[in-house]
Design a protein around this motif. Structure first.
Motif, PDB file in Angstrom:
ATOM      1  N   ARG A 141       0.815  -1.206   0.000  1.00 50.10           N
ATOM      2  CA  ARG A 141       0.000   0.000   0.000  1.00 50.10           C
ATOM      3  C   ARG A 141       0.850   1.258   0.000  1.00 50.10           C
ATOM      4  O   ARG A 141       0.539   2.238  -0.688  1.00 50.10           O
ATOM      5  CB  ARG A 141      -0.933  -0.023   1.221  1.00 50.10           C
ATOM      6  CG  ARG A 141      -1.677   1.285   1.515  1.00 50.10           C
ATOM      7  CD  ARG A 141      -2.409   1.852   0.320  1.00 50.10           C
ATOM      8  NE  ARG A 141      -3.420   0.960  -0.201  1.00 50.10           N
ATOM      9  CZ  ARG A 141      -4.097   1.177  -1.319  1.00 50.10           C
ATOM     10  NH1 ARG A 141      -3.845   2.254  -2.058  1.00 50.10           N
ATOM     11  NH2 ARG A 141      -5.005   0.314  -1.734  1.00 50.10           N
ATOM     12  N   GLY A 188      -9.144  -4.339  -9.289  1.00 49.92           N
ATOM     13  CA  GLY A 188      -9.375  -2.907  -9.365  1.00 49.92           C
ATOM     14  C   GLY A 188     -10.254  -2.489 -10.524  1.00 49.92           C
ATOM     15  O   GLY A 188     -10.506  -3.266 -11.457  1.00 49.92           O
ATOM     16  N   GLU A 191      -5.327  -2.299  -6.960  1.00 43.14           N
ATOM     17  CA  GLU A 191      -5.682  -2.256  -5.549  1.00 43.14           C
ATOM     18  C   GLU A 191      -4.934  -3.380  -4.853  1.00 43.14           C
ATOM     19  O   GLU A 191      -4.151  -4.091  -5.480  1.00 43.14           O
ATOM     20  CB  GLU A 191      -7.191  -2.444  -5.378  1.00 43.14           C
ATOM     21  CG  GLU A 191      -8.042  -1.377  -6.054  1.00 43.14           C
ATOM     22  CD  GLU A 191      -9.529  -1.624  -5.903  1.00 43.14           C
ATOM     23  OE1 GLU A 191     -10.285  -0.660  -6.015  1.00 43.14           O
ATOM     24  OE2 GLU A 191      -9.912  -2.796  -5.658  1.00 43.14           O
ATOM     25  N   GLU A 192      -5.203  -3.561  -3.582  1.00 46.39           N
ATOM     26  CA  GLU A 192      -4.494  -4.623  -2.851  1.00 46.39           C
ATOM     27  C   GLU A 192      -5.071  -6.002  -3.141  1.00 46.39           C
ATOM     28  O   GLU A 192      -4.435  -7.004  -2.851  1.00 46.39           O
ATOM     29  CB  GLU A 192      -4.495  -4.307  -1.351  1.00 46.39           C
ATOM     30  CG  GLU A 192      -3.598  -3.115  -1.009  1.00 46.39           C
ATOM     31  CD  GLU A 192      -3.527  -2.822   0.478  1.00 46.39           C
ATOM     32  OE1 GLU A 192      -2.548  -3.233   1.118  1.00 46.39           O
ATOM     33  OE2 GLU A 192      -4.450  -2.162   0.978  1.00 46.39           O
TER      34      GLU A 192
END
Length: 310
Positions: A94, A146, A140-141
């Motif tokens: 992140r 995403g 995204e994580e």
């Protein structure tokens, strides 16, 4: 925009070339995996993306892990607007995802949400898909989850190997990634959340996944061979040794062979499956170079009733 491009294998090079040629954005640096041992001498070799970046005179960053403090500090110093990614090969934390103003935008070789994961092209072929493509999305994580900026579609041809298809997608996707950067810069492109339906997963294809099951139908055998070519390579066993199946062709008119049973003629060799036979066009015996199936059959002198596999 000022870009930092992340990628490692040969398939990522067309996208880097497209961004370098666009004239609209500055590729300030490249992030790639550290040099890895290759060849018989196992000497350390730079990735294809690193080699291309060095040719272009671009700074190359090779963090062991993307969370390394030194790498994160250098990324903050460069201050990229966006980080386009193609097959980088490491999970981004992140803290790294938050550095560029427009995030990290990945080029993925499937029509998301289909085939999320490391091997979308292999799985699309093995599943018998007729259409696939490439997508650009905001990382995204989660795993390839995403929101999507754009897609291109590509037909899967009846004889495509994963290598053939991936090469075409690399070039089609390169244009898509460059266009995505343009759209992000001028504000005309917005990422759209992926639908909750139609999700399928494409984990890495390992050696055991590439083992041919001769009890399955001929079309399944053909898809496994094509999907696993060039890597990890479809294989079976013959007389206790591994035999790689490089290229095979379904032959609907041959229905007289049991699963794995071999039949050799003067210029060809067939193997039975759970439906009809396949012709073994190219094989690679253990420790040898690839050869035609007919040459292999002549060399081993197949006896009546001999089979492939267990």
């Amino acid at each position: 925009m000022k870009l930092v491009f992340a990628g490692t294998p040969e398939v990522a090079v067309p996208a880097l070339d497209a961004l370098l040629a666009s004239g609209r954005h500055e590729v300030a640096a490249v992030v790639t995996r550290p040099d890895a041992p290759a060849g018989r001498g196992r000497r350390l070799v730079a990735s294809p993306v690193a080699e291309r970046a060095e040719e272009a005179g671009i700074e190359v960053l090779k963090p062991v892990r993307p969370k390394d403090p030194g790498f994160l500090e250098r990324l903050r110093e460069i201050a990229p607007d966006c980080c386009p990614v193609v097959a980088y090969g490491a999970l981004l934390p992140r803290v790294a995802l938050d550095i560029p103003a427009h995030g990290w935008v990945n080029l993925h070789f499937s029509l998301l949400p289909a085939w999320r994961g490391a091997a979308p092209v292999q799985h699309a072929i093995m599943a018998g898909d007729e259409i696939t493509g490439a997508s650009t999305f905001l990382i995204e994580e989660g795993l390839d989850s995403g929101p999507v900026y754009g897609t291109v579609t590509e037909e899967i041809r009846p004889t495509d190997t994963s290598g053939d298809l991936l090469t075409r997608l690399a070039f089609a996707g390169a244009g898509l990634l460059a266009a995505t950067m343009d759209g992000i810069e001028d504000g005309t492109l917005k990422a759209v959340p992926q639908p909750g339906e139609g999700v399928s997963l494409a984990p890495k294809v390992n050696v055991e996944d590439a083992r041919v099951d001769w009890g399955t139908p001929a079309l399944r055998v053909d898809r496994v061979v094509r999907g696993c070519t060039p890597a990890p390579g479809a294989w079976t066993t013959f007389r206790g040794e591994r035999l790689k199946i490089v290229q095979a062709r379904p032959v609907p008119e041959r229905t007289d062979l049991t699963p794995g049973q071999l039949s050799a003629g003067k210029n060809n060799v067939y193997a039975g499956t759970g439906s009809y036979a396949v012709e073994l066009l190219w094989v690679q015996p253990q420790g040898k170079k690839p050869m035609s199936g007919a040459d292999w059959a002549r060399g081993v002198r197949i006896a009546a009733g001999e089979t492939l596999g267990d």
